[in-house]
Design a protein around this motif. Structure first.
Motif, short mmCIF file in Angstrom:
data_model
loop_
_atom_site.label_atom_id
_atom_site.label_comp_id
_atom_site.label_asym_id
_atom_site.label_seq_id
_atom_site.Cartn_x
_atom_site.Cartn_y
_atom_site.Cartn_z
N LEU A 257 0.82 -1.20 0.00
CA LEU A 257 0.00 0.00 0.00
C LEU A 257 0.86 1.26 0.00
O LEU A 257 0.60 2.20 -0.74
N TRP A 258 1.88 1.27 0.85
CA TRP A 258 2.68 2.48 1.01
C TRP A 258 3.63 2.69 -0.17
O TRP A 258 3.94 3.81 -0.54
N ARG B 229 -1.32 5.97 -4.25
CA ARG B 229 -2.39 5.64 -3.29
C ARG B 229 -2.32 6.52 -2.04
O ARG B 229 -3.22 6.47 -1.21
N LEU C 23 -7.04 0.88 6.04
CA LEU C 23 -6.86 0.44 4.67
C LEU C 23 -6.08 -0.88 4.63
O LEU C 23 -6.47 -1.83 3.95
N ALA C 24 -4.98 -0.95 5.39
CA ALA C 24 -4.12 -2.14 5.39
C ALA C 24 -4.85 -3.34 6.00
O ALA C 24 -4.76 -4.45 5.47
N ALA D 7 -7.38 -4.60 3.54
CA ALA D 7 -6.69 -5.33 2.47
C ALA D 7 -6.23 -6.71 2.94
O ALA D 7 -6.32 -7.69 2.20
#
Length: 141
Positions: free
Chosen positions: A21-22, A27, A134-135, A138
Protein backbone atom coordinates in the motif's frame (compact mmCIF):
# COMPACT_ATOMS: atom_id res chain seq x y z
CA UNK A 1 14.35 26.21 12.43
CA UNK A 2 13.29 22.74 11.39
CA UNK A 3 10.63 20.68 13.08
CA UNK A 4 10.26 16.93 13.19
CA UNK A 5 7.69 14.37 14.15
CA UNK A 6 7.71 10.62 14.66
CA UNK A 7 4.50 8.58 14.76
CA UNK A 8 4.05 4.81 14.98
CA UNK A 9 1.08 2.53 14.39
CA UNK A 10 0.70 -1.23 14.90
CA UNK A 11 -1.36 -2.91 12.21
CA UNK A 12 -3.12 -6.27 12.10
CA UNK A 13 -1.70 -6.93 8.64
CA UNK A 14 1.56 -8.51 7.46
CA UNK A 15 4.47 -6.27 6.47
CA UNK A 16 3.94 -7.27 2.80
CA UNK A 17 0.43 -5.75 2.82
CA UNK A 18 1.53 -2.52 4.55
CA UNK A 19 4.48 -2.25 2.16
CA UNK A 20 2.41 -2.78 -1.00
CA UNK A 21 0.00 0.00 0.00
CA UNK A 22 2.68 2.48 1.01
CA UNK A 23 5.10 1.75 -1.85
CA UNK A 24 2.47 2.81 -4.41
CA UNK A 25 2.73 6.60 -3.96
CA UNK A 26 -0.34 7.19 -6.14
CA UNK A 27 -2.39 5.64 -3.29
CA UNK A 28 -1.10 8.11 -0.69
CA UNK A 29 -4.07 10.51 -1.08
CA UNK A 30 -6.32 7.63 0.07
CA UNK A 31 -4.80 7.74 3.57
CA UNK A 32 -2.83 11.02 3.80
CA UNK A 33 -5.56 13.55 4.48
CA UNK A 34 -3.58 16.64 3.41
CA UNK A 35 -2.28 15.11 0.16
CA UNK A 36 -4.60 15.93 -2.72
CA UNK A 37 -2.57 14.41 -5.55
CA UNK A 38 0.74 12.65 -6.21
CA UNK A 39 1.95 12.44 -9.82
CA UNK A 40 4.89 10.26 -10.84
CA UNK A 41 7.37 12.33 -12.89
CA UNK A 42 9.92 9.55 -13.37
CA UNK A 43 11.31 6.54 -11.47
CA UNK A 44 12.41 8.58 -8.46
CA UNK A 45 10.56 11.92 -8.56
CA UNK A 46 6.96 12.77 -7.73
CA UNK A 47 4.95 16.01 -7.87
CA UNK A 48 2.79 16.53 -4.78
CA UNK A 49 -0.22 18.78 -4.21
CA UNK A 50 -0.96 19.40 -0.54
CA UNK A 51 -4.14 20.89 0.81
CA UNK A 52 -3.53 22.43 4.24
CA UNK A 53 -5.74 24.66 6.36
CA UNK A 54 -5.37 28.14 4.90
CA UNK A 55 -2.64 27.15 2.44
CA UNK A 56 -2.08 24.91 -0.56
CA UNK A 57 1.44 23.71 -1.27
CA UNK A 58 3.00 22.06 -4.31
CA UNK A 59 6.41 20.44 -4.28
CA UNK A 60 8.53 17.82 -5.98
CA UNK A 61 9.91 14.99 -3.86
CA UNK A 62 12.55 12.47 -4.78
CA UNK A 63 12.86 8.96 -3.38
CA UNK A 64 16.28 8.64 -1.76
CA UNK A 65 16.03 5.07 -0.54
CA UNK A 66 13.68 2.17 -1.24
CA UNK A 67 14.32 -1.13 0.54
CA UNK A 68 11.41 -3.51 -0.13
CA UNK A 69 9.33 -4.35 2.96
CA UNK A 70 11.75 -2.33 5.10
CA UNK A 71 11.90 1.42 4.37
CA UNK A 72 11.06 4.24 1.97
CA UNK A 73 12.86 7.58 2.31
CA UNK A 74 12.36 10.82 0.39
CA UNK A 75 13.21 14.51 0.37
CA UNK A 76 11.93 17.49 -1.55
CA UNK A 77 13.94 18.89 -4.46
CA UNK A 78 11.75 21.96 -5.03
CA UNK A 79 9.01 23.76 -3.12
CA UNK A 80 8.71 23.36 0.65
CA UNK A 81 11.62 21.80 2.55
CA UNK A 82 10.57 18.38 3.75
CA UNK A 83 12.17 14.96 4.21
CA UNK A 84 10.78 11.75 5.55
CA UNK A 85 11.20 8.05 6.05
CA UNK A 86 8.66 5.33 6.69
CA UNK A 87 9.86 2.03 8.10
CA UNK A 88 8.12 -1.34 8.28
CA UNK A 89 8.68 -3.79 11.14
CA UNK A 90 7.43 -7.37 11.29
CA UNK A 91 5.74 -8.11 14.62
CA UNK A 92 4.38 -11.52 13.58
CA UNK A 93 3.12 -13.30 10.46
CA UNK A 94 -0.10 -11.29 10.68
CA UNK A 95 0.93 -7.98 12.24
CA UNK A 96 3.40 -5.18 11.64
CA UNK A 97 4.50 -1.80 12.90
CA UNK A 98 4.81 1.25 10.66
CA UNK A 99 6.85 4.24 11.80
CA UNK A 100 6.67 7.59 10.02
CA UNK A 101 9.39 10.18 10.64
CA UNK A 102 9.24 13.61 9.02
CA UNK A 103 11.63 16.59 9.14
CA UNK A 104 10.36 19.87 7.75
CA UNK A 105 10.89 23.58 7.73
CA UNK A 106 7.78 25.32 9.08
CA UNK A 107 7.45 28.30 6.74
CA UNK A 108 4.83 30.91 7.52
CA UNK A 109 2.42 31.33 10.37
CA UNK A 110 0.13 28.39 9.59
CA UNK A 111 3.01 25.89 9.65
CA UNK A 112 4.54 27.48 12.77
CA UNK A 113 1.18 27.29 14.50
CA UNK A 114 0.90 23.62 13.50
CA UNK A 115 4.35 22.84 14.88
CA UNK A 116 3.63 24.73 18.10
CA UNK A 117 0.22 23.18 18.75
CA UNK A 118 1.21 19.64 17.71
CA UNK A 119 -1.38 19.82 14.94
CA UNK A 120 1.15 18.01 12.74
CA UNK A 121 1.34 15.15 15.20
CA UNK A 122 -2.47 14.91 15.36
CA UNK A 123 -2.66 14.92 11.55
CA UNK A 124 0.05 12.26 11.24
CA UNK A 125 -1.74 10.15 13.85
CA UNK A 126 -5.02 10.48 11.94
CA UNK A 127 -3.30 9.58 8.67
CA UNK A 128 -1.66 6.52 10.18
CA UNK A 129 -5.07 5.52 11.54
CA UNK A 130 -6.52 5.79 8.02
CA UNK A 131 -3.58 3.75 6.68
CA UNK A 132 -4.18 1.13 9.40
CA UNK A 133 -7.84 0.76 8.34
CA UNK A 134 -6.86 0.44 4.67
CA UNK A 135 -4.12 -2.14 5.39
CA UNK A 136 -6.29 -4.22 7.73
CA UNK A 137 -9.14 -4.25 5.18
CA UNK A 138 -6.69 -5.33 2.47
CA UNK A 139 -5.24 -8.05 4.72
CA UNK A 140 -8.72 -9.39 5.52
CA UNK A 141 -9.79 -9.69 1.89
Amino acid sequence: MSASLVETVDIEAPVAVAWSLWSDVTRWPAFLSHVRLVDRLDERRFAWQLQLPGADRNFVAELTEVVPEDRIAWHTVEGVHHAGVVTFHRLSDTSSRVTLQIEYDPQGFIEHLGALTNLDSVLANYDLGEFQKLAETAAAS
